[in-house]
Scaffold this motif. Structure first.
Motif, PDB file in Angstrom:
ATOM      1  N   VAL A 364       3.252  62.841  91.471  1.00 34.03           N
ATOM      2  CA  VAL A 364       4.592  63.008  90.380  1.00 34.03           C
ATOM      3  C   VAL A 364       4.851  61.638  89.934  1.00 34.03           C
ATOM      4  O   VAL A 364       4.991  61.485  88.745  1.00 34.03           O
ATOM      5  N   ILE A 365       4.663  60.638  90.675  1.00 36.29           N
ATOM      6  CA  ILE A 365       4.811  59.212  90.096  1.00 36.29           C
ATOM      7  C   ILE A 365       3.506  58.518  90.694  1.00 36.29           C
ATOM      8  O   ILE A 365       3.747  58.309  91.839  1.00 36.29           O
ATOM      9  N   HIS A 366       2.877  57.881  90.201  1.00 36.39           N
ATOM     10  CA  HIS A 366       1.587  56.985  90.704  1.00 36.39           C
ATOM     11  C   HIS A 366       2.209  55.855  91.125  1.00 36.39           C
ATOM     12  O   HIS A 366       3.047  55.078  90.193  1.00 36.39           O
ATOM     13  N   ARG A 367       1.742  55.150  92.104  1.00 33.63           N
ATOM     14  CA  ARG A 367       2.148  54.099  92.559  1.00 33.63           C
ATOM     15  C   ARG A 367       2.075  52.653  91.583  1.00 33.63           C
ATOM     16  O   ARG A 367       2.861  51.853  91.532  1.00 33.63           O
ATOM     17  N   ASP A 368       1.128  52.568  90.726  1.00 28.36           N
ATOM     18  CA  ASP A 368       1.032  51.719  89.739  1.00 28.36           C
ATOM     19  C   ASP A 368       2.279  51.661  88.827  1.00 28.36           C
ATOM     20  O   ASP A 368       2.734  50.808  88.312  1.00 28.36           O
ATOM     21  N   ASN A 369       3.064  52.924  88.601  1.00 31.40           N
ATOM     22  CA  ASN A 369       4.250  52.931  87.892  1.00 31.40           C
ATOM     23  C   ASN A 369       5.334  53.183  88.634  1.00 31.40           C
ATOM     24  O   ASN A 369       6.213  53.742  87.935  1.00 31.40           O
ATOM     25  N   LEU A 370       5.482  52.479  89.798  1.00 30.18           N
ATOM     26  CA  LEU A 370       6.487  52.860  90.935  1.00 30.18           C
ATOM     27  C   LEU A 370       7.078  51.601  91.039  1.00 30.18           C
ATOM     28  O   LEU A 370       6.332  50.769  91.797  1.00 30.18           O
ATOM     29  N   ALA A 371       8.414  51.116  91.031  1.00 32.93           N
ATOM     30  CA  ALA A 371       8.804  50.084  91.472  1.00 32.93           C
ATOM     31  C   ALA A 371       9.896  50.109  92.430  1.00 32.93           C
ATOM     32  O   ALA A 371      10.943  50.878  92.423  1.00 32.93           O
ATOM     33  N   VAL A 372       9.654  49.929  93.828  1.00 31.55           N
ATOM     34  CA  VAL A 372      10.502  49.980  94.649  1.00 31.55           C
ATOM     35  C   VAL A 372      11.528  49.215  95.004  1.00 31.55           C
ATOM     36  O   VAL A 372      11.305  47.823  94.860  1.00 31.55           O
ATOM     37  N   THR A 373      12.935  49.551  94.952  1.00 34.53           N
ATOM     38  CA  THR A 373      13.950  48.535  94.673  1.00 34.53           C
ATOM     39  C   THR A 373      14.644  48.434  96.014  1.00 34.53           C
ATOM     40  O   THR A 373      15.809  47.685  96.024  1.00 34.53           O
ATOM     41  N   VAL A 374      14.246  48.646  97.017  1.00 38.48           N
ATOM     42  CA  VAL A 374      14.926  48.476  98.411  1.00 38.48           C
ATOM     43  C   VAL A 374      13.929  47.700  99.231  1.00 38.48           C
ATOM     44  O   VAL A 374      12.742  47.868  98.856  1.00 38.48           O
ATOM     45  N   GLY A 375      14.211  46.984 100.171  1.00 41.34           N
ATOM     46  CA  GLY A 375      13.429  46.165 101.135  1.00 41.34           C
ATOM     47  C   GLY A 375      13.251  47.103 102.239  1.00 41.34           C
ATOM     48  O   GLY A 375      13.667  48.234 102.284  1.00 41.34           O
ATOM     49  N   GLN A 376      12.581  46.559 103.184  1.00 41.87           N
ATOM     50  CA  GLN A 376      12.295  47.317 104.575  1.00 41.87           C
ATOM     51  C   GLN A 376      13.326  47.211 105.643  1.00 41.87           C
ATOM     52  O   GLN A 376      13.094  47.561 106.500  1.00 41.87           O
ATOM     53  N   GLY A 377      14.496  46.441 104.834  1.00 46.70           N
ATOM     54  CA  GLY A 377      15.506  46.251 106.002  1.00 46.70           C
ATOM     55  C   GLY A 377      15.250  45.517 107.158  1.00 46.70           C
ATOM     56  O   GLY A 377      16.435  45.830 108.322  1.00 46.70           O
ATOM     57  N   GLY A 378      14.300  44.881 107.356  1.00 44.32           N
ATOM     58  CA  GLY A 378      14.251  44.110 108.607  1.00 44.32           C
ATOM     59  C   GLY A 378      13.687  44.902 109.790  1.00 44.32           C
ATOM     60  O   GLY A 378      13.680  44.357 110.705  1.00 44.32           O
ATOM     61  N   LYS A 379      13.805  46.110 109.534  1.00 45.95           N
ATOM     62  CA  LYS A 379      13.053  47.044 110.708  1.00 45.95           C
ATOM     63  C   LYS A 379      11.809  46.989 110.906  1.00 45.95           C
ATOM     64  O   LYS A 379      10.949  46.431 109.985  1.00 45.95           O
ATOM     65  N   THR A 380      11.249  47.211 112.187  1.00 43.99           N
ATOM     66  CA  THR A 380       9.798  47.178 112.594  1.00 43.99           C
ATOM     67  C   THR A 380       9.455  48.661 112.425  1.00 43.99           C
ATOM     68  O   THR A 380      10.146  49.547 112.977  1.00 43.99           O
ATOM     69  N   LYS A 381       8.132  48.799 111.900  1.00 47.91           N
ATOM     70  CA  LYS A 381       7.755  50.032 111.655  1.00 47.91           C
ATOM     71  C   LYS A 381       7.327  50.644 113.045  1.00 47.91           C
ATOM     72  O   LYS A 381       6.634  49.621 113.735  1.00 47.91           O
ATOM     73  N   THR A 382       7.767  51.762 113.496  1.00 43.97           N
ATOM     74  CA  THR A 382       7.443  52.269 114.931  1.00 43.97           C
ATOM     75  C   THR A 382       6.076  53.268 114.836  1.00 43.97           C
ATOM     76  O   THR A 382       5.977  53.887 113.534  1.00 43.97           O
TER      77      THR A 382
END
Ligand code: GLU
Length: 382
Positions: A364-382
């Motif tokens: 629907v939206i390709h990564r190259d055309n996608l700007a993520v505007t939130v951070g990862q919130g300091g969480k560690t991915k489990t």
């Protein structure tokens, strides 16, 4: 970039003002309110849109009822808010009236914005009030709020409202000059920090938990709010609320208070452009799995992660991606129109051709055309 450049594209401003600015020994400080109202009215005159989150209801009600010392119980605070909120609005209404402006009151609890329908209603109402040129004055609905449904403090409330109205800037007017490198009440050596490019653990440590005797927040809650706001790509300024014409001076680019830069500094320039220059033509709601793929895994947005489409946009338009709670996660250029996405949402990419009769893209939206505007919130991915 200078402050002037950073603030150059700002048109819609969320101003938050704390109880410690608005109230003194004698309850609401009418001179300060007149001053703030003139300042906001001058910005309106210059073509800015302003929404105000104002505290002061409890402090004003307490004063009206002649209660000395601290309010002891929650019902007392809620009752004081009931008395004070009306007074607060009357004072604002009179003051803005002198500048030919109308005011509107919106009282919110957290549960109002976690509920999708109510959230959308609030959003529509706020946008209508903006269209009408009304000065919307927002506070927590203190008389009904209990712990589970509370924003807790108006710094948090303002951060949420900034997101709802898609503010371009948040200015938090406080009883201090801004953020200091240590608590200025404890140390004479404390220095004002004019610019925070990123909210690091050191910056968090610089802020004290302690609130003033009248407000709920304290500097710590301002940093938490700044984190949310800057993560959605919006600059955040903590500034001295009692300084005359502070808002106008800020918008003229004067170095007042502390400016927290938006997190988008980390996006490359094209994505920065997608995120902050292009005007969004609609919204795509995504599920938690898609949110994780976008924010954590650097993936594209696939039809399977889309749960709802709002607006009428076409291939190549910039569109905002929001999560289940209504928070903006990303902005991107779509490969399909709104109607097409409505047909293929929730489906695997391999089904696109079957449903539409053609398939030009898997995403629907390709990564190259996608700007993520939130951070990862300091969480560690489990
Ligand atoms: N809603 C409260 C009031 O109007 C203030 C909350 C805060 O100080 O953050 O009195």
């Amino acid at each position: 970039m200078t402050r002037k450049e950073i603030l150059g594209n700002v048109r819609k401003i969320l101003v938050k003002v704390g109880s410690a600015v608005l109230t003194g020994e004698d309850g609401l400080d009418l001179n300060i309110i007149e001053q703030l109202v003139s300042d906001i009215s001058a910005l309106k005159e210059k073509g800015y849109q302003v929404v105000l989150v104002s505290s002061g209801a409890i402090a004003s009600g307490k004063h009206r009822m002649g209660i000395p010392g601290k309010l002891k119980s929650i019902p007392q605070k809620q009752a004081a808010a009931a008395v004070g909120q009306g007074r607060l609005m009357r004072v604002y209404s009179n003051a803005f009236g002198k500048h030919g402006l109308f005011v509107g009151q919106v009282l919110l609890t957290m549960s109002d914005i976690t509920d999708r329908k109510r959230y959308l209603n609030i959003r529509n109402t706020l946008f209508t009030l903006l269209d009408w040129g009304v000065i919307t004055i927002i506070n927590e609905n203190d008389t009904v709020a209990v712990d589970e449904i509370k924003f807790g403090d108006n710094d948090h409330l303002a951060a949420m409202v900034a997101n709802i109205i898609e503010a371009h800037l948040v200015i938090n007017l406080t009883s201090t000059e801004g953020l200091y490198d240590r608590n200025p009440n404890d140390s004479k050596k404390a220095k004002l920090i004019p610019l925070v490019p990123e909210i690091t653990p050191e910056i968090e440590a610089a802020a004290t938990e302690k609130a003033t005797s009248v407000g709920m927040g304290g500097m710590k809650s301002k940093i938490m709010a700044a984190k949310k706001v800057t993560a959605s790509g919006v600059p955040y300024i903590v500034a001295p609320g009692r300084r005359p014409a502070v808002l106008q001076e800020i918008m003229e680019g004067k170095e007042i208070g502390t400016l927290f830069l938006p997190m988008a500094e980390h996006l490359n320039s094209r994505k920065y452009w997608i995120a902050f220059t292009l005007r969004s033509r609609g919204r795509i709601l995504i599920d938690d799995g898609a949110k994780e793929a976008l924010v954590w895994d650097g993936k594209s947005l696939l039809p399977s992660g889309v749960t709802q489409v709002e607006g009428d946009f076409t291939l190549g338009d910039p569109v905002t991606c929001v999560d289940a709670a209504g928070c903006q996660i990303a902005k991107g250029i779509v490969n399909y129109s709104a109607d097409e996405i409505r047909k293929i949402m929730g489906l695997k990419s391999s089904k696109i051709e079957q449903v539409l009769g053609y398939k030009d893209y898997d995403e629907v939206i390709h990564r190259d055309n996608l700007a993520v505007t939130v951070g990862q919130g300091g969480k560690t991915k489990t």
